[in-house]
Design a protein around this motif. Structure first.
Motif, PDB file in Angstrom:
ATOM      1  N   ASN A   1     -11.020   0.804  -4.804  1.00 34.44           N
ATOM      2  CA  ASN A   1      -9.413   0.914  -4.485  1.00 34.44           C
ATOM      3  C   ASN A   1      -8.569   2.198  -3.843  1.00 34.44           C
ATOM      4  O   ASN A   1      -7.468   1.876  -3.922  1.00 34.44           O
ATOM      5  N   GLN A   2      -9.637   3.124  -4.007  1.00 37.12           N
ATOM      6  CA  GLN A   2      -8.715   4.234  -3.262  1.00 37.12           C
ATOM      7  C   GLN A   2      -8.406   4.798  -2.190  1.00 37.12           C
ATOM      8  O   GLN A   2      -9.382   4.479  -0.784  1.00 37.12           O
ATOM      9  N   LEU A   3      -7.504   4.710  -1.487  1.00 33.98           N
ATOM     10  CA  LEU A   3      -7.135   4.978   0.110  1.00 33.98           C
ATOM     11  C   LEU A   3      -7.435   6.200  -0.442  1.00 33.98           C
ATOM     12  O   LEU A   3      -6.659   7.953  -0.582  1.00 33.98           O
TER      13      LEU A   3
ATOM     14  N   HIS B   1       2.882   3.176  -2.092  1.00 40.01           N
ATOM     15  CA  HIS B   1       2.540   4.033  -3.380  1.00 40.01           C
ATOM     16  C   HIS B   1       1.410   4.354  -3.341  1.00 40.01           C
ATOM     17  O   HIS B   1       1.339   5.499  -3.693  1.00 40.01           O
ATOM     18  N   LYS B   2      -0.071   4.021  -2.492  1.00 40.27           N
ATOM     19  CA  LYS B   2      -0.722   5.008  -2.336  1.00 40.27           C
ATOM     20  C   LYS B   2      -0.811   5.907  -0.737  1.00 40.27           C
ATOM     21  O   LYS B   2      -1.981   7.414  -0.517  1.00 40.27           O
TER      22      LYS B   2
ATOM     23  N   GLU C   1       8.055   7.335  -2.106  1.00 43.03           N
ATOM     24  CA  GLU C   1       7.226   6.352  -1.607  1.00 43.03           C
ATOM     25  C   GLU C   1       8.366   5.088  -1.025  1.00 43.03           C
ATOM     26  O   GLU C   1       7.528   4.572   0.082  1.00 43.03           O
TER      27      GLU C   1
ATOM     28  N   PHE D   1     -10.712   3.150   3.095  1.00 43.58           N
ATOM     29  CA  PHE D   1     -10.326   2.919   1.755  1.00 43.58           C
ATOM     30  C   PHE D   1     -12.600   2.912   0.889  1.00 43.58           C
ATOM     31  O   PHE D   1     -12.890   2.258   1.664  1.00 43.58           O
TER      32      PHE D   1
ATOM     33  N   ASP E   1       0.918  -1.281   0.144  1.00 40.77           N
ATOM     34  CA  ASP E   1       0.142   0.115   0.285  1.00 40.77           C
ATOM     35  C   ASP E   1       1.060   1.394   0.180  1.00 40.77           C
ATOM     36  O   ASP E   1       0.058   2.454   0.309  1.00 40.77           O
TER      37      ASP E   1
END
Length: 153
Positions: free
Chosen positions: A59-61, A15-16, A38, A56, A13
């Motif tokens: 799929n979006q944090l 990268h999010k 990152e 979430f 996670d």
């Protein structure tokens, strides 16, 4: 929000998480936007003392909370220390911050914490308004000694 899922973040996670850390830093410091890092997000997620949960939407944090599980020396029990909580501006006022804190309360009950505590900058009126609804103010005062002044600016 009923379709918000709160779960522990893992290395995949990073990268999010990185863009949200950068946005949070900019919101607090009001400076030039920081680039998402990152590597730093990976370090946070690999840190043995810190834990991170994410909110979430699909799929979006859209938010995160960083916390610690600490000893409480007077009682011999443990406590939760919320270090930081952040929700993307477009997702605020939808109960996500509250859900993040509620997830830590559930985790605290599972771990047998005495309480969950956190520090709040007094100038963050929206956050303070939420926290006054769901928690009671502590009697403690906060003090700091700046060790690295450049890092804290």
């Amino acid at each position: 929000m009923s379709n918000t899922e709160i779960k522990a973040l893992v290395q995949a996670d990073a990268h999010k998480l990185a863009p949200l850390i950068a946005e949070n830093a900019q919101a607090l410091k009001r400076g030039a936007p920081r680039r998402p890092d990152e590597y730093y997000a990976e370090k946070i997620l690999a840190d043995r003392s810190a834990e991170v949960v994410g909110a979430f939407q699909g799929n979006q944090l859209v938010g995160f909370a960083v916390y610690f599980d600490l000893p409480e020396l007077i009682t011999g029990l443990r406590i939760g220390q919320l270090e930081d909580i952040y929700v993307l501006p477009t997702f605020r006022n939808k109960g996500i911050g509250r859900k993040l804190i509620e997830s830590l309360e559930v985790e605290g009950k599972r771990r047998g914490w005495l309480h969950l505590r956190w520090l709040v900058p007094g100038k963050n009126a929206p956050a303070v308004a939420l926290y006054e609804k769901i928690a009671e103010p502590d009697h403690a005062k906060s003090f700091i000694i700046r060790i690295d002044r450049a890092a804290g600016e």
